[in-house]
Enzyme design. Structure first.
Site, short mmCIF file in Angstrom:
data_model
loop_
_atom_site.label_atom_id
_atom_site.label_comp_id
_atom_site.label_asym_id
_atom_site.label_seq_id
_atom_site.Cartn_x
_atom_site.Cartn_y
_atom_site.Cartn_z
N CYS A 179 -19.38 -14.49 3.99
CA CYS A 179 -20.68 -15.03 4.39
C CYS A 179 -20.45 -16.38 5.05
O CYS A 179 -19.66 -17.18 4.57
CB CYS A 179 -21.51 -15.18 3.13
N THR A 181 -23.32 -18.21 6.00
CA THR A 181 -24.66 -18.80 6.00
C THR A 181 -24.64 -20.31 5.77
O THR A 181 -25.34 -21.08 6.44
CB THR A 181 -25.54 -18.13 4.92
P1 5GP Z 1 -18.66 -11.18 -2.31
O1 5GP Z 1 -18.58 -10.35 -3.55
O2 5GP Z 1 -17.82 -10.61 -1.20
O3 5GP Z 1 -18.37 -12.63 -2.56
O4 5GP Z 1 -20.18 -11.14 -1.84
C1 5GP Z 1 -20.83 -9.94 -1.52
C2 5GP Z 1 -22.24 -10.25 -1.04
O5 5GP Z 1 -22.21 -11.04 0.15
C3 5GP Z 1 -23.05 -9.03 -0.62
O6 5GP Z 1 -23.54 -8.29 -1.71
C4 5GP Z 1 -24.15 -9.67 0.20
O7 5GP Z 1 -25.20 -10.19 -0.58
C5 5GP Z 1 -23.43 -10.86 0.85
N1 5GP Z 1 -23.12 -10.56 2.27
C6 5GP Z 1 -22.54 -9.46 2.79
N2 5GP Z 1 -22.40 -9.57 4.12
C7 5GP Z 1 -22.90 -10.78 4.46
C8 5GP Z 1 -23.06 -11.47 5.71
O8 5GP Z 1 -22.66 -11.02 6.78
N3 5GP Z 1 -23.66 -12.68 5.64
C9 5GP Z 1 -24.12 -13.21 4.46
N4 5GP Z 1 -24.73 -14.38 4.49
N5 5GP Z 1 -23.95 -12.61 3.27
C10 5GP Z 1 -23.36 -11.40 3.28
#
Ligand code: 5GP
Length: 341
Positions: A179, A181
């Protein structure tokens, strides 16, 4: 001299309420804390029960399982992932890009893996009024489905979504491994504090929450449960396996799998013909070293959480948050061999 006066008067009388506000409470991430061990009568981690049972506030449905969810990303929430995770009583939020034919084929071959009475309403920014109206509308049309909705990071919005008909609120803005953001917008909330505050708000209304994003190791998953999460959603930790989506790449005799955010340029090119002119991508693409079958990773995560429970004296996952005392730390691991896994 008199010509200076209007300017001086302007500086001396700032508009009331126009100043930005700073919340001076420190907000914490998983990396900022460790769980304090406690005296316990448990003899072995095999005695720990990781299943939980919930009764949902609005749908009135019940759930029993190990409350870990594979993220609804096309690189993680695949049918192949669902097939393996359901053997361990884990959930998979299957991504939205499968066709009806693909669904029919999966359903006919894996009838035991299907839970069709859940709806996941997932937007990057769960704060819009439009989204709240949408949740209300879906609740009206599907009165008996369990609705997951998000993402948000503050108690008042958790309450609003629950009162609008959602059962389980997804918590997390910006903590995800792919992400961007926080970089693109400057918006976010440290995940451990978000989970603690949102769980408190949700539980007050008999709602539930998912800690979504930011877990980088089994210890982080345990911390999320300790902080009060009812479910934990994982993306990056489940990426790079045989069951994950994403292209397999071989370079210099080493294998990697592509893993990308659902708002990354790669995903938007794949599904929406590119990044729309008015927006920026808020996700990135990484190459994850290939990790083989996901079953090993699942065992590693579940083993880790069972061990956490024995350290704090929780015979059941349900007791973990009650047995949790976090201590703030400045370092959580010894970095000397940090490049070696
Ligand atoms: P991780 O377990 O990889 O740290 O986080 C997974 C979460 O990241 C997903 O369930 C979703 O909420 C968030 N996420 C997935 N793709 C994106 C993206 O392209 N941008 C953002 N801001 N969040 C994402």
């Amino acid at each position: 001299m008199t010509s200076c006066l209007p300017a001086l008067r302007f500086i001396a009388t700032p508009r009331l309420g126009a100043m930005p506000h700073i919340d001076n409470d420190v907000k914490l991430d998983f990396k900022d804390v460790l769980l304090r061990p406690k005296r316990s009568t448990l003899k072995s981690r095999s005695e720990v029960d990781l299943t939980r049972s919930f009764s949902f506030r609005n749908s009135k449905q019940t759930y029993t399982g190990v409350p870990i969810i594979a993220a609804n990303m096309d690189t993680v929430g695949t049918f192949e992932m669902a097939r393996v995770l359901c053997k361990f009583s884990l959930f998979t939020a299957v991504h939205k890009h499968y066709s009806l034919d693909q669904w029919q084929e999966f359903a006919s071959q894996n009838p035991d893996c299907l839970e069709v009475n859940y709806i996941c309403l997932d937007v990057a920014n769960g704060y819009s009024e439009h989204f709240v109206e949408f949740v209300k509308d879906v609740r009206k049309r599907f009165p008996q489905h369990t609705i997951m909705a998000g993402n948000v990071v503050t108690g008042e919005m958790v309450e609003e979504l629950i009162l609008s008909g959602a059962d389980i609120i997804k918590v997390g803005i910006g903590p995800g491994s792919v992400c961007t953001t926080r970089k693109k917008t400057g918006v976010g909330y440290p995940q451990l504090s978000a989970v603690m505050e949102c769980a408190d708000a949700a539980h007050g209304l008999k709602g539930h929450i998912i800690s979504d994003g930011g877990c980088s190791c089994p210890g982080d998953v345990a911390k999320a449960f300790g902080a009060g999460a009812d479910f934990v959603m994982l993306g990056g930790m489940l990426a790079g396996h045989s069951e994950s989506g994403g292209e397999l790449i071989e370079r210099d005799g080493k294998k990697y799998k592509l893993f990308y955010g659902m708002s990354s340029e790669m995903a938007m090119k794949k599904y929406s013909g590119g990044v729309a002119e008015y927006r920026a991508s808020e996700g990135k693409t990484v190459e994850v070293p290939f990790k083989g079958d996901v079953e090993h990773t699942i065992r590693d995560i579940l083993g880790g959480i069972r061990s956490t429970c024995t350290y704090v004296g929780a015979a059941k996952l349900k007791e973990l948050s009650r047995r949790t005392t976090f201590i703030r730390v400045t370092q959580q691991v010894n970095p000397i061999f940090s490049d070696v896994s």
